[in-house]
Design a protein around this motif. Structure first.
Motif, PDB file in Angstrom:
ATOM      1  N   UNK A 180       0.833  -1.196   0.000  1.00  0.00           N
ATOM      2  CA  UNK A 180       0.000   0.000   0.000  1.00  0.00           C
ATOM      3  C   UNK A 180       0.871   1.251   0.000  1.00  0.00           C
ATOM      4  N   UNK A 181       0.614   2.113  -0.962  1.00  0.00           N
ATOM      5  CA  UNK A 181       1.303   3.398  -1.069  1.00  0.00           C
ATOM      6  C   UNK A 181       0.321   4.456  -0.562  1.00  0.00           C
ATOM      7  N   UNK A 182       0.642   5.099   0.556  1.00  0.00           N
ATOM      8  CA  UNK A 182      -0.261   6.035   1.216  1.00  0.00           C
ATOM      9  C   UNK A 182       0.327   7.437   1.120  1.00  0.00           C
ATOM     10  N   UNK A 183      -0.404   8.337   0.478  1.00  0.00           N
ATOM     11  CA  UNK A 183       0.115   9.660   0.149  1.00  0.00           C
ATOM     12  C   UNK A 183      -0.771  10.729   0.772  1.00  0.00           C
ATOM     13  N   UNK A 184      -0.131  11.772   1.322  1.00  0.00           N
ATOM     14  CA  UNK A 184      -0.871  12.929   1.819  1.00  0.00           C
ATOM     15  C   UNK A 184      -0.057  14.185   1.532  1.00  0.00           C
ATOM     16  N   UNK A 185      -0.736  15.317   1.557  1.00  0.00           N
ATOM     17  CA  UNK A 185      -0.069  16.584   1.281  1.00  0.00           C
ATOM     18  C   UNK A 185      -0.478  17.596   2.340  1.00  0.00           C
ATOM     19  N   UNK A 186       0.501  18.368   2.808  1.00  0.00           N
ATOM     20  CA  UNK A 186       0.235  19.453   3.753  1.00  0.00           C
ATOM     21  C   UNK A 186       0.559  20.759   3.050  1.00  0.00           C
ATOM     22  N   UNK A 187      -0.389  21.675   3.035  1.00  0.00           N
ATOM     23  CA  UNK A 187      -0.175  22.991   2.419  1.00  0.00           C
ATOM     24  C   UNK A 187       0.224  23.989   3.498  1.00  0.00           C
ATOM     25  N   UNK A 188       1.096  24.906   3.137  1.00  0.00           N
ATOM     26  CA  UNK A 188       1.571  25.967   4.030  1.00  0.00           C
ATOM     27  C   UNK A 188       2.184  25.434   5.322  1.00  0.00           C
ATOM     28  N   UNK A 189       2.902  24.329   5.207  1.00  0.00           N
ATOM     29  CA  UNK A 189       3.589  23.757   6.362  1.00  0.00           C
ATOM     30  C   UNK A 189       4.949  24.425   6.508  1.00  0.00           C
ATOM     31  N   UNK A 190       5.451  24.467   7.704  1.00  0.00           N
ATOM     32  CA  UNK A 190       6.777  25.029   7.947  1.00  0.00           C
ATOM     33  C   UNK A 190       7.836  23.955   7.843  1.00  0.00           C
ATOM     34  N   UNK A 191       8.981  24.309   7.256  1.00  0.00           N
ATOM     35  CA  UNK A 191      10.088  23.360   7.130  1.00  0.00           C
ATOM     36  C   UNK A 191      11.408  24.122   7.183  1.00  0.00           C
ATOM     37  N   UNK A 192      12.439  23.435   7.630  1.00  0.00           N
ATOM     38  CA  UNK A 192      13.773  24.006   7.696  1.00  0.00           C
ATOM     39  C   UNK A 192      14.669  23.221   6.742  1.00  0.00           C
TER      40      UNK A 192
END
Length: 161
Positions: free
Chosen positions: A27-39
């Motif tokens: 199973x390939x499980x994909x999600x997306x977060x918009x406007x997330x903070x990252x360094x």
């Protein structure tokens, strides 16, 4: 977001209306977060992060069928993490950054599956199921209360030999 699952199952008849259906699924499980903070490269920014987690899932479903066509199913599932990757596109950092983040996740996931399905004919079956994540898949340190659970809605088409 959409992922893919592929696998094998067997049905063990308990009575005219009840079956047990063990499965093994990739199973390939994909999600997306918009406007997330990252360094990234010591630059903190916001943008979109796509998470791509792959598991070998082993559900054992109990199926009830009032007739020969439709059924409901439910049962436990254990998943074994095979890979975890992210693709990050930040607003100020132009290239898409891909990272292997498997070390940030637990290697085993527990869930509970519920679903409904329909036997189209003797060999073809379709089902719609929801996997409710029961365990925290985020590896955390003492004092970190981060909780991430898998939550997957899957539409499947199966061919029975």
């Amino acid at each position: 977001m959409f992922g893919v699952n592929i696998g094998a199952l067997t049905q063990i008849k308990l009575s005219d209306k009840f079956d047990i259906q063990p499965e093994v699924l990739y199973s390939n499980q994909v999600t997306k977060m918009k406007n997330a903070g990252a360094n990234i490269s010591d630059i903190y920014d916001t943008g979109d992060i796509k998470w791509n987690l792959s598991y070998v899932n082993v559900p054992v479903l109990f199926k009830y069928s009032a007739d020969d066509k439709s059924f409901i199913e439910a049962g436990p599932q254990v998943g074994f993490l095979t890979s975890a990757k992210t693709s990050t596109k930040l607003t100020q950092y132009s290239p898409i950054v891909k990272q292997d983040v498997k070390e940030a996740f637990e290697s085993i996931d527990f869930g509970f599956v519920i679903g409904v399905g329909y036997n189209i004919n003797q060999h073809l079956m379709a089902d719609l199921r929801y996997n409710i994540g029961l365990s925290n898949i985020a590896k955390t340190e003492s004092g970190d209360d981060t909780k991430i659970r898998n939550s997957v809605l899957a539409l499947s088409l199966a061919y029975k030999f």
